[in-house]
Write a protein that holds these residues in place. Structure first.
Motif, PDB file in Angstrom:
ATOM      1  N   LEU A 241     -16.816 -12.843 -95.528  1.00 39.19           N
ATOM      2  CA  LEU A 241     -16.992 -11.403 -95.685  1.00 39.19           C
ATOM      3  C   LEU A 241     -15.718 -10.655 -95.318  1.00 39.19           C
ATOM      4  O   LEU A 241     -15.282  -9.759 -96.057  1.00 39.19           O
ATOM      5  CB  LEU A 241     -18.147 -10.925 -94.806  1.00 39.19           C
ATOM      6  N   SER A 242     -15.105 -11.023 -94.196  1.00 41.75           N
ATOM      7  CA  SER A 242     -13.868 -10.333 -93.800  1.00 41.75           C
ATOM      8  C   SER A 242     -12.753 -10.613 -94.801  1.00 41.75           C
ATOM      9  O   SER A 242     -11.931  -9.727 -95.090  1.00 41.75           O
ATOM     10  CB  SER A 242     -13.454 -10.769 -92.386  1.00 41.75           C
ATOM     11  N   SER A 243     -12.717 -11.817 -95.377  1.00 43.51           N
ATOM     12  CA  SER A 243     -11.694 -12.144 -96.377  1.00 43.51           C
ATOM     13  C   SER A 243     -11.877 -11.324 -97.643  1.00 43.51           C
ATOM     14  O   SER A 243     -10.909 -10.923 -98.285  1.00 43.51           O
ATOM     15  CB  SER A 243     -11.755 -13.639 -96.723  1.00 43.51           C
ATOM     16  N   ALA A 244     -13.143 -11.047 -98.003  1.00 41.79           N
ATOM     17  CA  ALA A 244     -13.422 -10.272 -99.210  1.00 41.79           C
ATOM     18  C   ALA A 244     -12.895  -8.844 -99.103  1.00 41.79           C
ATOM     19  O   ALA A 244     -12.609  -8.208-100.121  1.00 41.79           O
ATOM     20  CB  ALA A 244     -14.929 -10.258 -99.478  1.00 41.79           C
ATOM     21  N   PHE A 245     -12.762  -8.356 -97.862  1.00 41.38           N
ATOM     22  CA  PHE A 245     -12.286  -6.984 -97.658  1.00 41.38           C
ATOM     23  C   PHE A 245     -10.876  -6.951 -97.059  1.00 41.38           C
ATOM     24  O   PHE A 245     -10.492  -5.972 -96.427  1.00 41.38           O
ATOM     25  CB  PHE A 245     -13.270  -6.233 -96.746  1.00 41.38           C
ATOM     26  N   ALA A 246     -10.116  -8.008 -97.313  1.00 36.89           N
ATOM     27  CA  ALA A 246      -8.783  -8.130 -96.708  1.00 36.89           C
ATOM     28  C   ALA A 246      -7.853  -6.993 -97.098  1.00 36.89           C
ATOM     29  O   ALA A 246      -6.978  -6.610 -96.317  1.00 36.89           O
ATOM     30  CB  ALA A 246      -8.172  -9.479 -97.102  1.00 36.89           C
ATOM     31  N   ALA A 247      -8.023  -6.443 -98.283  1.00 41.16           N
ATOM     32  CA  ALA A 247      -7.112  -5.390 -98.753  1.00 41.16           C
ATOM     33  C   ALA A 247      -7.738  -4.001 -98.620  1.00 41.16           C
ATOM     34  O   ALA A 247      -7.321  -3.063 -99.307  1.00 41.16           O
ATOM     35  CB  ALA A 247      -6.736  -5.653-100.208  1.00 41.16           C
ATOM     36  N   THR A 248      -8.711  -3.847 -97.739  1.00 40.90           N
ATOM     37  CA  THR A 248      -9.416  -2.573 -97.590  1.00 40.90           C
ATOM     38  C   THR A 248      -9.313  -2.074 -96.154  1.00 40.90           C
ATOM     39  O   THR A 248      -8.922  -2.818 -95.247  1.00 40.90           O
ATOM     40  CB  THR A 248     -10.904  -2.733 -97.952  1.00 40.90           C
ATOM     41  N   PRO A 249      -9.684  -0.813 -95.916  1.00 38.33           N
ATOM     42  CA  PRO A 249      -9.663  -0.283 -94.544  1.00 38.33           C
ATOM     43  C   PRO A 249     -10.618  -1.003 -93.593  1.00 38.33           C
ATOM     44  O   PRO A 249     -10.502  -0.861 -92.375  1.00 38.33           O
ATOM     45  CB  PRO A 249     -10.100   1.180 -94.737  1.00 38.33           C
ATOM     46  N   LEU A 250     -11.573  -1.772 -94.133  1.00 35.18           N
ATOM     47  CA  LEU A 250     -12.517  -2.503 -93.274  1.00 35.18           C
ATOM     48  C   LEU A 250     -11.952  -3.824 -92.756  1.00 35.18           C
ATOM     49  O   LEU A 250     -12.576  -4.473 -91.917  1.00 35.18           O
ATOM     50  CB  LEU A 250     -13.814  -2.803 -94.053  1.00 35.18           C
ATOM     51  N   ALA A 251     -10.792  -4.237 -93.256  1.00 33.70           N
ATOM     52  CA  ALA A 251     -10.282  -5.584 -92.988  1.00 33.70           C
ATOM     53  C   ALA A 251     -10.198  -5.899 -91.493  1.00 33.70           C
ATOM     54  O   ALA A 251     -10.739  -6.917 -91.030  1.00 33.70           O
ATOM     55  CB  ALA A 251      -8.918  -5.757 -93.645  1.00 33.70           C
ATOM     56  N   ASP A 252      -9.514  -5.056 -90.744  1.00 38.95           N
ATOM     57  CA  ASP A 252      -9.293  -5.350 -89.323  1.00 38.95           C
ATOM     58  C   ASP A 252     -10.602  -5.374 -88.544  1.00 38.95           C
ATOM     59  O   ASP A 252     -10.819  -6.262 -87.698  1.00 38.95           O
ATOM     60  CB  ASP A 252      -8.341  -4.316 -88.715  1.00 38.95           C
ATOM     61  N   ARG A 253     -11.497  -4.411 -88.825  1.00 39.13           N
ATOM     62  CA  ARG A 253     -12.756  -4.340 -88.078  1.00 39.13           C
ATOM     63  C   ARG A 253     -13.655  -5.537 -88.391  1.00 39.13           C
ATOM     64  O   ARG A 253     -14.302  -6.085 -87.498  1.00 39.13           O
ATOM     65  CB  ARG A 253     -13.490  -3.033 -88.396  1.00 39.13           C
ATOM     66  N   LEU A 254     -13.674  -5.955 -89.654  1.00 41.24           N
ATOM     67  CA  LEU A 254     -14.504  -7.098 -90.014  1.00 41.24           C
ATOM     68  C   LEU A 254     -13.938  -8.398 -89.445  1.00 41.24           C
ATOM     69  O   LEU A 254     -14.696  -9.266 -88.996  1.00 41.24           O
ATOM     70  CB  LEU A 254     -14.638  -7.201 -91.538  1.00 41.24           C
ATOM     71  N   ALA A 255     -12.615  -8.528 -89.451  1.00 40.92           N
ATOM     72  CA  ALA A 255     -12.004  -9.737 -88.886  1.00 40.92           C
ATOM     73  C   ALA A 255     -12.286  -9.828 -87.388  1.00 40.92           C
ATOM     74  O   ALA A 255     -12.617 -10.904 -86.862  1.00 40.92           O
ATOM     75  CB  ALA A 255     -10.500  -9.728 -89.148  1.00 40.92           C
ATOM     76  N   LYS A 256     -12.185  -8.686 -86.694  1.00 42.29           N
ATOM     77  CA  LYS A 256     -12.467  -8.677 -85.254  1.00 42.29           C
ATOM     78  C   LYS A 256     -13.943  -8.974 -84.999  1.00 42.29           C
ATOM     79  O   LYS A 256     -14.290  -9.733 -84.083  1.00 42.29           O
ATOM     80  CB  LYS A 256     -12.097  -7.322 -84.652  1.00 42.29           C
ATOM     81  N   ALA A 257     -14.825  -8.388 -85.821  1.00 42.40           N
ATOM     82  CA  ALA A 257     -16.264  -8.627 -85.649  1.00 42.40           C
ATOM     83  C   ALA A 257     -16.595 -10.099 -85.847  1.00 42.40           C
ATOM     84  O   ALA A 257     -17.368 -10.677 -85.077  1.00 42.40           O
ATOM     85  CB  ALA A 257     -17.054  -7.767 -86.638  1.00 42.40           C
ATOM     86  N   ALA A 258     -15.995 -10.725 -86.864  1.00 43.49           N
ATOM     87  CA  ALA A 258     -16.254 -12.145 -87.120  1.00 43.49           C
ATOM     88  C   ALA A 258     -15.804 -12.994 -85.939  1.00 43.49           C
ATOM     89  O   ALA A 258     -16.508 -13.921 -85.505  1.00 43.49           O
ATOM     90  CB  ALA A 258     -15.540 -12.579 -88.398  1.00 43.49           C
ATOM     91  N   GLY A 259     -14.636 -12.662 -85.382  1.00 42.88           N
ATOM     92  CA  GLY A 259     -14.135 -13.411 -84.229  1.00 42.88           C
ATOM     93  C   GLY A 259     -14.986 -13.211 -83.001  1.00 42.88           C
ATOM     94  O   GLY A 259     -15.284 -14.175 -82.268  1.00 42.88           O
ATOM     95  N   ASP A 260     -15.408 -11.968 -82.754  1.00 45.45           N
ATOM     96  CA  ASP A 260     -16.226 -11.680 -81.573  1.00 45.45           C
ATOM     97  C   ASP A 260     -17.581 -12.378 -81.653  1.00 45.45           C
ATOM     98  O   ASP A 260     -18.048 -12.968 -80.663  1.00 45.45           O
ATOM     99  CB  ASP A 260     -16.428 -10.166 -81.435  1.00 45.45           C
ATOM    100  N   ILE A 261     -18.214 -12.325 -82.813  1.00 41.26           N
ATOM    101  CA  ILE A 261     -19.538 -12.950 -82.959  1.00 41.26           C
ATOM    102  C   ILE A 261     -19.434 -14.458 -82.797  1.00 41.26           C
ATOM    103  O   ILE A 261     -20.274 -15.090 -82.139  1.00 41.26           O
ATOM    104  CB  ILE A 261     -20.161 -12.570 -84.317  1.00 41.26           C
ATOM    105  N   ALA A 262     -18.385 -15.049 -83.381  1.00 39.15           N
ATOM    106  CA  ALA A 262     -18.193 -16.494 -83.245  1.00 39.15           C
ATOM    107  C   ALA A 262     -17.978 -16.888 -81.784  1.00 39.15           C
ATOM    108  O   ALA A 262     -18.377 -17.978 -81.354  1.00 39.15           O
ATOM    109  CB  ALA A 262     -17.001 -16.941 -84.092  1.00 39.15           C
ATOM    110  N   ALA A 263     -17.366 -15.977 -81.001  1.00 37.41           N
ATOM    111  CA  ALA A 263     -17.118 -16.246 -79.587  1.00 37.41           C
ATOM    112  C   ALA A 263     -18.307 -15.883 -78.697  1.00 37.41           C
ATOM    113  O   ALA A 263     -18.227 -16.000 -77.466  1.00 37.41           O
ATOM    114  CB  ALA A 263     -15.883 -15.472 -79.132  1.00 37.41           C
TER     115      ALA A 263
END
Length: 463
Positions: free
Chosen positions: A49-71
C-alpha cells in the motif's frame, strides 16, 4: 445503451482494478483479525500500500504507518494514515471504473471547482472526535472478530457527544448506526461470514471524519429550471426508507443530470409498498413521480456534484412527460456531475442508462443479452410495481448501472412492457402516492401500519 457499448465496458482491460481489490481485501482481513499480533501477510500488504502511493503526499505517512504497525506500535496517526490510504485506493478504483463507463457511453462529466485542491480548511479539534478516533484505533488493534458487547457499548457516550455537536453529526450518525449493526452481529466471532468489506468501509469513513482537515460542506448554489424525472432508485433498511430521483435538469439552454435523495425513518413493520407513505410530506415530488410529470424548480439548493438538496416548497408539479422519451434523449446529451473526492468509492457508482434492443436471458438472476455481451439484473425493489415478469417481457428499460462484486449489474427502474397486451411503461415512481395495483393497495390498507403508529405517537405526545 447498446451491445457495442456494453461489450466495450465489459472488455475493458482492468487488471489494475483486480490488483487494487486484492490489496484492499488483505487490509480488510487485517482489520478483522486485529493489528496487535504479528502477521507477515498483513505487513506485506501495508508495504504494498505504501509503495502504491510512493509518488503522492501520502507516501511518508503510509511508510511510517507500515513500519510502526510491523513493529507493534499501533498509534492513532498510523490508523488515520491507513484509513486515508485505503480510501484513496478505492477512490482510484472508482475513478477508473467511471472513466470506463463514460468512455463506453460517450458521457460527458463535469469536474467541480476545487475537486483537485490538495489543501482544505481546518476545523478546531474536539474532545468528542478525539475520543471517537481512540475508540476506532482500539477496535483496529483488537480486530472486528475480537470485539464484544462491552466494547461496542463503550462508544455510547462518544455517540451522544458527537450527535450533540452539529459539526460532528455526520460522524455521530455513522458511528451510532454501525454500533447497532455490530450489536446485531454479536458474538462477531461466531458469525458464519463477517461483512468485512462493509465494516472496513465504515471504519475507514469514520476514521477520516474524525480528522480536523475533513472539508466542511460548501454552501449550496440555488438553481431554477425544469426537472424531468428519469428514474427512481429505491433503498430501504430496517430503520430508513429513501429514494434517489435521477433526472435531467434544464436551465439556461443546458441540460445536466442531477439527483435528489429523500429519506424517512422507518420501523420493521413498515415495508414494501407501504413505505411510500413515509414521504407523504413531499406532495409535489410524489405527485410528479406518480403522475409522470415534470417539476418546475425555483431556487432549489444544489451541490457542486449534482445533488439537489430537496425542498418541496421550491418545487411545483409541471407538464406531463414520458420518462422513456426523456431517457432516450437526455441520457446521451446531458452532462453528468462528478462525485466529491472523499465520497469516491466503487459502491457509490449508480449511473442511469437507457437500454434497448436486448434479449432477456431467464435464470437467477435475469440477464440482458445485448448482442453477445450480458449484464445481470439485480435489486428489483418490492416497493415498486416492477416485477421479474415485467422485466422478462420488456422491450426497453431505464436502469441504474452499478459495479457489483467485480462486474457490472443493472437495476431496472422503468420498463416498456406489455400490460393487457398493450405496450405500457411501468416504473418505480408510479407508487409514490400509493400502489396502483388493487390487490397491493388492499393489502396496504388492511395493515396501514403508518397510520396506527402515528396515532399511537400522537397519544403519547398528548399524555
Amino acid at each position: 445503451m447498446l451491445g457495442t457499448e456494453l461489450t466495450k465496458l465489459a472488455e475493458s482491460d482492468r487488471g489494475d482494478i483486480a490488483d487494487a481489490f486484492e490489496l484492499v481485501n488483505d487490509i480488510d482481513a487485517a482489520l478483522v483479525s486485529g493489528l496487535a499480533r504479528p502477521d507477515a501477510a498483513r505487513d506485506a500488504a501495508l508495504t504494498r500500500l505504501s509503495s502504491a502511493f510512493a509518488a503522492t503526499p501520502l507516501a511518508d505517512r503510509l511508510a511510517k504507518a507500515a513500519g510502526d504497525i510491523a513493529a507493534g506500535q499501533v498509534t492513532e496517526d498510523s490508523m488515520v494514515a491507513l484509513a486515508a490510504g485505503r480510501s484513496a485506493l478505492l477512490g482510484a478504483v472508482h475513478d477508473a471504473l467511471l472513466t470506463d463507463l463514460d468512455t463506453a457511453l460517450g458521457r460527458t462529466r463535469t469536474r467541480a471547482a476545487g475537486d483537485g485542491d490538495a489543501a482544505v480548511g481546518v476545523r478546531p479539534g474536539s474532545p468528542s472526535s478525539a475520543a471517537c478516533r481512540a475508540w476506532l484505533t482500539e477496535l483496529a488493534i483488537t480486530g472486528l472478530r475480537g470485539i464484544d458487547e462491552t466494547f461496542v457499548s463503550s462508544a455510547g457516550t462518544v455517540v451522544e457527544e458527537l450527535l450533540a455537536d452539529p459539526r460532528h453529526r455526520r460522524l455521530g450518525l455513522l458511528l451510532d448506526g454501525w454500533c447497532a449493526e455490530l450489536r446485531r452481529g454479536m458474538p462477531v466471532a461466531a458469525m458464519p461470514e463477517i461483512p468485512r468489506r462493509r465494516w472496513a468501509d465504515l471504519w475507514t469513513r469514520a476514521m477520516i471524519l474524525t480528522e480536523s482537515t475533513y472539508p466542511e460542506p460548501t454552501e449550496a448554489d440555488r438553481v431554477s429550471g425544469r426537472l424531468l424525472p428519469i428514474g427512481v432508485d429505491v433503498f430501504d433498511h430496517e430503520t430508513i426508507f429513501g429514494v434517489v430521483v435521477h433526472g435531467a435538469f434544464e436551465s439556461g439552454g443546458q441540460t445536466r443530470l442531477v439527483r435528489a435523495t429523500v429519506t424517512a425513518p422507518k420501523v420493521e413493520v413498515v415495508h414494501t409498498a407501504a413505505m411510500w407513505g413515509l414521504l407523504s410530506g413531499l406532495p409535489q415530488l410524489t405527485a410528479a413521480l406518480a403522475g409522470d410529470r415534470a417539476l418546475d424548480l425555483v431556487d432549489m439548493p444544489i451541490t457542486d456534484h449534482g445533488d439537489l438538496l430537496w425542498n418541496d416548497a421550491n418545487a411545483q408539479v409541471g407538464a406531463e412527460v414520458d420518462p422513456m422519451a426523456t431517457a432516450r434523449m437526455c441520457l446521451e446529451q446531458a452532462t453528468a456531475a462528478s462525485i466529491a473526492p472523499l465520497d469516491r468509492h466503487p459502491a457509490v457508482i449508480a449511473e442511469p442508462v437507457f437500454v434497448e434492443s436486448y434479449r432477456v436471458v431467464k435464470g437467477e438472476p435475469l440477464q440482458f443479452d445485448l448482442g453477445g455481451a450480458t449484464v445481470d439484473i439485480e435489486r428489483i425493489s418490492a416497493a415498486g410495481p416492477i416485477t421479474d415478469k415485467h422485466v422478462a417481457a420488456s422491450k426497453a428499460c431505464i436502469g441504474i448501472l452499478r459495479w457489483e462484486n467485480g462486474r457490472w449489474a443493472l437495476t431496472p427502474v422503468a420498463v416498456l412492457t406489455p400490460v393487457k397486451r398493450q405496450p405500457t411503461v411501468v416504473h418505480t415512481g408510479q407508487w409514490a402516492q400509493g400502489p396502483t395495483d388493487p390487490k397491493v393497495a388492499k393489502a396496504v390498507a388492511r395493515t396501514d401500519a403508518i397510520t396506527v403508529l402515528r396515532e399511537r405517537a400522537g397519544r403519547l405526545l398528548r399524555t
